[in-house]
Structure formats: structure tokens, C-alpha cells
Design an enzyme around this catalytic site. Structure first.
Site, PDB file in Angstrom:
ATOM      1  CB  CYS A   1       6.639  10.712   0.263  1.00  0.00           C
ATOM      2  SG  CYS A   1       7.500   9.226  -0.285  1.00  0.00           S
TER       3      CYS A   1
ATOM      4  CB  ALA B   1      -0.919  -0.002   1.223  1.00  0.00           C
TER       5      ALA B   1
ATOM      6  N   GLY C   1      -4.466   6.784   5.710  1.00  0.00           N
ATOM      7  CA  GLY C   1      -5.755   6.113   5.588  1.00  0.00           C
ATOM      8  C   GLY C   1      -5.637   4.820   4.813  1.00  0.00           C
TER       9      GLY C   1
ATOM     10  N   GLY D   1       0.719   5.010  -0.201  1.00  0.00           N
ATOM     11  CA  GLY D   1      -0.188   6.144  -0.128  1.00  0.00           C
ATOM     12  C   GLY D   1      -0.213   6.719   1.269  1.00  0.00           C
TER      13      GLY D   1
END
Length: 459
Positions: free
Chosen positions: A247, A193, A198, A195
Site C-alpha cells: 500500500c 484492522a 470498508g 485492509g
């Protein structure tokens, strides 16, 4: 065309089933056959780097065309160069002195959720690591980047077919929704995942083993002994890469108070526009944040576009904006992740104070666990910062986006950078092929004397 339409109408379960069939077809592949697929997938994206970069910018409105070309070519090359000589099939390691033989086994079908910020390199990198371990992968793309990601995956499928391998070793979820992503995560064997928090939470709540990443917001400390000209060049790269949507891009630069004038001059010399006046900085603060949240319409936009929103006119070729602030963490909302070509700057008196501010900004404004940077020639300061700053990667004398693992440092190349328990992740390292295999350890008996408890604990 019929085959493509058929794939578009597939259910998640059908894609899972097709992935398992593809795995069965390659279960007897040798290391050489696997590595041929790793190369083929990298080569076809390298060959199509320009149109994929163009499509990504047009579709998502994020990032910089020229930088995306470089990301597409460099990811393909660096990943292959790293993976080409690694063992990942069958017996991968023997340790005679310990009587251990290590054997790699595929984890199976991997479900990968990919972001709009990297619609080509994240699927490519995930696939290269996955296929290296003889796994299949299903990509659930960000809706904002579905066409770019789908085109990327179709190219890789083409490369697989050309090597007589099953195309369904990689598939894409069409019309991706939260519901489809959740179903994929529940039905696959392992989740990747990439991202926000959440998404990571959803992955860990799926009941399937998962690797997630945490939000970025790297601080960088400029030490007193580091060349200011070089620091300015590194800052330009660290902040401006792909319009700051990485990021691991530098968001906060901490510098010695007495170097302020000279440092700002050097930043301007490399093309960075510096705003020192508090009233000017306030205009950017108002433009970037609304009700405590970043303005999504400005994420990944050119510096000139962001400046225009703040009421300033800058040349279109401006790559980076620097804003001087007076406080970090909760004291200034600009300490949050901006996801744009902007670096905020704060002076410090002592190196120890700089480290404290770096930690405070991440803890209070986000980014703890991800990446930090230090520009210094003082090895003691490197160790001091490394022991105190809670990040999985501390980059020394290089742009923080190099946290992805280029050949110029010893980090493994990755498109998913784990942030440890700091960032609510299970892994505090770059996710690579070894995290996508199960390793059996064959243990032979050792010719040693057994431990005698009475001897260990005798007074």
C-alpha cells in the site's frame, strides 16, 4: 491432531475466553519473560521464511516469491531489533522534572483483521507488538490467505509452547467470514484492522476501540537536483517490491519536463519497460480498469502477465512497467491505486506544480493521508512538500515502501500504517506496541507556584 480439530470448531466467544485465560497465566510475567516471547515468535518465522513465502504465493496468487522471503526475514529481524530494548511492562518511564511516572498496562484481547497481501508478516508484526505489551491476539485472516496465515500462527503457537507460555496468546479464526470478523471486533478489547476503507469503517462501527488504515496510492516527486541514475534504482524498488501490492509503494512519479529523455533512459537501464506512446498506454488503461475498478485478476501479478493482458509480450523477468500519462487525478483513471508493478509518470514545469499535482492525485484518485515521497537535495523543498502534502509519512530519498519503518529511517516498524483523519483513521502514525497498552501516569506534586489568573490576564 485432535487439538487442532477442536480449535477449528471453536466459536469466537470460546476463543475470546481462551485468550483471557492465557492472559491470566502471564499476568505476572517480567519484561525479560515477555521479550523472550517476542524473540521466539520472530525466530520461528525467520526459520520458516521460505516455505511460508512459497505457500503465500501459491495460495493467494499475489506478489513475488523472492520478495516475500525477504519480507518474512526482515520483518522478524527489524521488529525484534526495535522492540528488544523497549520497556513495556510495569514502570516504563520516569520524568522527575515533571513529577510523572508512567506505568504500562495490557489492553487485553486484541482482534486483528489481516489482508491477503501480507498473510505472514501482518500477523507476525501484530503479534510481536501485542505480546510486547502482554496482550493476547486473535487473527481473522483474509479467506484467500487462510492457510498461510494459519500456518504462520501455528508456528508462533509452537514457539510459545516451547517457552512454556500459553499457546492461546495467539489464535486464528477458522473459516473466517464477515460475520465472524464482526463478532470478533465486537467482543475483543481493541481492534487492529489492516485492509480497505470498508474494513476500517466496520472496525470503527463495532463499538470497540480500533486502529484502522487507509488505502495507499503514494506520489513521488523527483526534484531537479537529484541524480537520475539513483532515482531509477529507487523507483525500481519502490514499484516492484512484491509485485507492487504494498500500500506504500510508489504509484505516481512526477518528474521535471526537461529530464524526460534522460530519466526514461535511466529507467530502462535498470530494467523498467517504459511506454510513452499514448496508444500503448491506452491499451494498459483498458486492460487494468473495467467500469472504473481495477481488474482483480491482475492485482499483484508479474509485469509480463499484465503486459500480456494489454497485448504486449515482455520477458518473464521484467519487474516494472512505466506508463507516461498526460493528466492526474480525475483526468486519468491510471492515477488510481493499481496494486501491481506499474508506475505512471507525469512531467511538471515547476516544483510547486509538482506538489499541487501530488496532492490533487491523492484527493481525486485516492491515497490521501497514507504516504508520499520526494527525491531531492533541497531541504527547503522537503519542508515545502511536507507542509502541503496531506500524508502521515513523507519519505525522503528512499523507496516509499520504507514507510513500514526499517532501521534506515526513524519510523517505528509496523504492519499497520495509520493515515490520520485524512484516511478516516484515528492515528496518523505507524501502529506499534505503545498503541497497544494503556499508560497510567502517576502525578507527584511539584514545588512550583500556582498560576494566578489575575497575574496572567492583567493589562
Amino acid at each position: 491432531m485432535q487439538e487442532k480439530k477442536g480449535r477449528m470448531n471453536m466459536t469466537i466467544q470460546e476463543q475470546i475466553d481462551n485468550a483471557r485465560k492465557a492472559l491470566d497465566q502471564i499476568k505476572n510475567y517480567t519484561q525479560e519473560q515477555v521479550d523472550e516471547l517476542v524473540y521466539a515468535s520472530a525466530k520461528i518465522i525467520y526459520d520458516n521464511a521460505v516455505p511460508l513465502a512459497k505457500l503465500a504465493v501459491e495460495e493467494t496468487g499475489l506478489g513475488k516469491f523472492e520478495h516475500k522471503i525477504a519480507k518474512n526475514t526482515d520483518t522478524a529481524a527489524v521488529f525484534y531489533d526495535y522492540l528488544k530494548d523497549k520497556k513495556s511492562v510495569g514502570i516504563i518511564n520516569e520524568i522527575p522534572e515533571e513529577g510523572i511516572i508512567e506505568v504500562a498496562h495490557p489492553v487485553g484481547v486484541i482482534g486483528a483483521i489481516t489482508p491477503a497481501t501480507n498473510p505472514t508478516v501482518t500477523p507476525l508484526g501484530n503479534f510481536m507488538h501485542a505480546i510486547k505489551g502482554k496482550n493476547a491476539i486473535i487473527i481473522s485472516p483474509a479467506p484467500r490467505a487462510e492457510k498461510t496465515t494459519t500456518d504462520t500462527i501455528n508456528l508462533i503457537r509452537q514457539a510459545l509452547v516451547e517457552k512454556n507460555a500459553p499457546a492461546d496468546l495467539i489464535q486464528v479464526v477458522s473459516g473466517a467470514t464477515i460475520e465472524k470478523s464482526v463478532e470478533l471486533m465486537e467482543k475483543c478489547d481493541l481492534v487492529l484492522a489492516t485492509g480497505g476503507p470498508g474494513l476500517t469503517k466496520a472496525a470503527y462501527s463495532s463499538g470497540t476501540p480500533a486502529y484502522g488504515v487507509g488505502p495507499g496510492n503514494p506520489p513521488v516527486i523527483l526534484d531537479r537536483d537529484f541524480d537520475l541514475t539513483e532515482a531509477a534504482k529507487i523507483t525500481l524498488v519502490a514499484v516492484g517490491s512484491d509485485n507492487g501490492i504494498l500500500c506504500d509503494g510508489d504509484n505516481l512519479l512526477l518528474y521535471p519536463q526537461e529530464t524526460e529523455g534522460n530519466l526514461f533512459d535511466e529507467l530502462r537501464n535498470v530494467g523498467i519497460v517504459v511506454y510513452e506512446d499514448a496508444k500503448d498506454v491506452e491499451k494498459f488503461r483498458d486492460a487494468l480498469f473495467h467500469d472504473g475498478k481495477i481488474d482483480g485478476d491482475l492485482v499483484g501479478k508479474d509485469a509480463a502477465v499484465i503486459a500480456k493482458a494489454a497485448g504486449f509480450d515482455l520477458p518473464a523477468e521484467t519487474e516494472v512497467i512505466a506508463l507516461r500519462i498526460e493528466g492526474v487525478g480525475k483526468d486519468d483513471i491510471l492515477g488510481k491505486e493499481i496494486m501491481g508493478p506499474i508506475v505512471v509518470m507525469k512531467a511538471y514545469e515547476t516544483f510547486e506544480e509538482a506538489v499541487d499535482m501530488a496532492v490533487r492525485n491523492m484527493v481525486e484518485a485516492g491515497g490521501v493521508g497514507h504516504t508520499g515521497g520526494i527525491l531531492t537535495n533541497n531541504k527547503d523543498h522537503v519542508r515545502y512538500a511536507g507542509e502541503r502534502i496531506p500524508v502521515a509519512r513523507l519519505l525522503v530519498n528512499q523507496p516509499t515502501p520504507d514507510a513500514w519503518g526499517p532501521a534506515t529511517n526513524g519510523l517505528s516498524p509496523a504492519v499497520s500504517e495509520g493515515c490520520g483523519t485524512w484516511g478516516n483513521n484515528i492515528l496518523s502514525a505507524n501502529v506499534d506496541y505503545l498503541h497497544l497498552v494503556n499508560v497510567s501516569r502517576i502525578a507527584m506534586p511539584l514545588d512550583v507556584k500556582p498560576v494566578v489568573a489575575e497575574e496572567v490576564f492583567k493589562d
